[in-house]
Scaffold this active site. Structure first.
Site, PDB file in Angstrom:
ATOM      1  N   ASP A  40      29.862 -27.542 -68.831  1.00 53.19           N
ATOM      2  CA  ASP A  40      28.734 -28.473 -68.901  1.00 53.19           C
ATOM      3  C   ASP A  40      27.885 -28.395 -67.646  1.00 53.19           C
ATOM      4  OD1 ASP A  40      29.318 -29.619 -71.278  1.00 53.19           O
ATOM      5  OD2 ASP A  40      30.041 -31.522 -70.467  1.00 53.19           O
ATOM      6  N   LYS A  63      23.590 -29.610 -71.112  1.00 56.07           N
ATOM      7  CA  LYS A  63      22.754 -30.479 -71.937  1.00 56.07           C
ATOM      8  C   LYS A  63      22.043 -31.426 -71.006  1.00 56.07           C
ATOM      9  CE  LYS A  63      24.905 -30.554 -76.308  1.00 56.07           C
ATOM     10  NZ  LYS A  63      26.087 -30.835 -76.979  1.00 56.07           N
ATOM     11  N   GLY A  95      31.971 -32.568 -67.764  1.00 60.80           N
ATOM     12  CA  GLY A  95      31.839 -33.491 -66.636  1.00 60.80           C
ATOM     13  C   GLY A  95      32.675 -34.741 -66.883  1.00 60.80           C
ATOM     14  N   MET A 177      24.237 -42.811 -69.271  1.00 64.12           N
ATOM     15  CA  MET A 177      23.087 -42.212 -69.977  1.00 64.12           C
ATOM     16  C   MET A 177      21.990 -43.226 -70.274  1.00 64.12           C
ATOM     17  SD  MET A 177      24.845 -39.683 -72.764  1.00 64.12           S
ATOM     18  CE  MET A 177      25.793 -40.950 -73.566  1.00 64.12           C
TER      19      MET A 177
HETATM   20  N1  SAH Z   1      32.039 -37.309 -69.911  1.00 63.22           N
HETATM   21  C1  SAH Z   1      31.297 -37.852 -68.791  1.00 63.22           C
HETATM   22  C2  SAH Z   1      30.048 -38.598 -69.225  1.00 63.22           C
HETATM   23  C3  SAH Z   1      29.018 -37.710 -69.861  1.00 63.22           C
HETATM   24  S1  SAH Z   1      27.559 -38.602 -70.280  1.00 63.22           S
HETATM   25  C4  SAH Z   1      32.201 -38.745 -67.961  1.00 63.22           C
HETATM   26  O1  SAH Z   1      33.318 -39.066 -68.399  1.00 63.22           O
HETATM   27  O2  SAH Z   1      31.803 -39.127 -66.862  1.00 63.22           O
HETATM   28  C5  SAH Z   1      26.521 -38.266 -68.884  1.00 63.22           C
HETATM   29  C6  SAH Z   1      26.274 -39.559 -68.121  1.00 63.22           C
HETATM   30  O3  SAH Z   1      27.384 -39.837 -67.289  1.00 63.22           O
HETATM   31  C7  SAH Z   1      25.093 -39.479 -67.181  1.00 63.22           C
HETATM   32  O4  SAH Z   1      23.880 -39.765 -67.845  1.00 63.22           O
HETATM   33  C8  SAH Z   1      25.430 -40.572 -66.181  1.00 63.22           C
HETATM   34  O5  SAH Z   1      25.128 -41.849 -66.671  1.00 63.22           O
HETATM   35  C9  SAH Z   1      26.951 -40.456 -66.095  1.00 63.22           C
HETATM   36  N2  SAH Z   1      27.379 -39.615 -64.964  1.00 63.22           N
HETATM   37  C10 SAH Z   1      28.072 -38.473 -65.023  1.00 63.22           C
HETATM   38  N3  SAH Z   1      28.341 -38.004 -63.780  1.00 63.22           N
HETATM   39  C11 SAH Z   1      27.795 -38.877 -62.920  1.00 63.22           C
HETATM   40  C12 SAH Z   1      27.709 -38.980 -61.499  1.00 63.22           C
HETATM   41  N4  SAH Z   1      28.252 -38.055 -60.692  1.00 63.22           N
HETATM   42  N5  SAH Z   1      27.045 -40.028 -60.979  1.00 63.22           N
HETATM   43  C13 SAH Z   1      26.490 -40.979 -61.740  1.00 63.22           C
HETATM   44  N6  SAH Z   1      26.543 -40.942 -63.089  1.00 63.22           N
HETATM   45  C14 SAH Z   1      27.180 -39.926 -63.673  1.00 63.22           C
END
Ligand code: SAH
Length: 274
Positions: A40, A63, A95, A177
């Site tokens: 990702d 994405k 992520g 998000m």
């Molecule tokens: N699977 C991921 C979430 C994916 S959706 C998880 O468990 O974290 C993507 C959203 O996650 C982003 O729009 C943001 O709101 C949040 N996000 C992911 N990494 C981040 C970070 N380092 N700092 C702040 N928000 C984060």
């Protein structure tokens, strides 16, 4: 399970929220053995460059829907199946955690359909990374007894009853998000009765060297937002616990607006590591 000796395996693994050291040892071990890594956008380059088998083929399938760039889920599914059926060990790196706001369901369905063996390795989700690095306990005696992981990127996602419930809840609310719809989000909470003094912490690029935490409250948010653009990815933490940041912050805010995660450059093709 699959009896075909030639079929490989897919590891669906969480990479954590940014800081590469938040990767689990289990995910690290799989990355060391991987033939193919399908990653990702919100995965640290350090993980791909230093913690991954140097001979692995690394494919970026980022994405970034708000910017209109996106690798279609169908392409990602095809890649998983194609490499697994070639007998490869494929690590699908996401992520944060695998099961929070990721399309893991689609990928699980396609793997089961093709009788491809898989394992799931959890990761530290952004809410937990952001909370820790911002010094915000998400639940705390006298503050909140529950935390909700939510998203609000489309109006239809929440009904009037949902808004009323949220506006009067003592739970810590964490919005993923939702940076594009923040103004609307706050306006809805206020109009459904949330107190203007409710603390709000906005965490940009949590756990990365570029992390910035902005603490305000629901009532002042409008003014605050007009004076600031936020760097993606951003997480919003709302509730009494968010205010604990003031007392327990231990990471200094980075000054400057650099991006830790590379923007998605190519809209339709999975791109290989150069
Ligand atoms: N699977 C991921 C979430 C994916 S959706 C998880 O468990 O974290 C993507 C959203 O996650 C982003 O729009 C943001 O709101 C949040 N996000 C992911 N990494 C981040 C970070 N380092 N700092 C702040 N928000 C984060």
């Amino acid at each position: 399970m699959n009896n075909n000796q030639h079929t490989g395996k897919v590891i669906l693994a969480g990479a954590g929220p940014g800081d590469p050291e938040l990767l689990t040892i289990k995910a690290f071990r799989w990355l060391q053995r991987a033939d193919v890594v399908i990653s990702d956008r919100l995965v640290s380059d350090v993980i791909l460059e230093e913690y991954t088998n140097p001979d692995a083929l690394v494919l970026h399938v980022g994405k970034q829907c708000s910017k209109g760039f996106s690798t279609p889920q169908s392409t990602i599914n095809e890649l998983l199946v194609e490499y697994a059926l070639q007998g490869k060990l494929v690590v699908r790196l996401k992520g944060g955690d695998v099961s929070v706001f990721s399309n893991v369901l689609d990928e699980l369905q396609v793997l089961v359909q093709h009788d491809i063996p898989y394992e799931i390795v959890p990761g530290i989700t952004a809410a937990l990374g952001a909370a820790a690095y911002a010094g915000i306990p998400l639940t705390a005696r006298g503050y909140s007894t529950a935390v909700r992981f939510m998203t609000f990127y489309r109006k239809e996602l929440l009904s009037t009853a949902n808004w009323q419930d949220l506006a009067h809840s003592q739970d810590t609310l964490v919005f993923y998000m939702s940076s594009e719809s923040m103004d609307d989000l706050i306006a809805q909470l206020i109009s459904h009765g949330m107190s203007g003094s409710t603390p709000l912490a906005l965490v940009e690029q949590a756990t990365t060297p570029f992390q910035q935490v902005h603490l305000t409250n629901i009532g002042d948010f409008g003014f605050f937002h007009r004076t600031k653009n936020f760097v993606s990815p951003t997480l919003i933490i709302i509730g009494k616990t968010a205010g604990l940041h003031e007392q327990f912050r231990w990471v200094a805010n980075h000054q400057g607006g650099e991006n830790y995660f590379k923007p998605v450059a190519d809209s339709s093709q999975a791109s290989a590591r150069a």
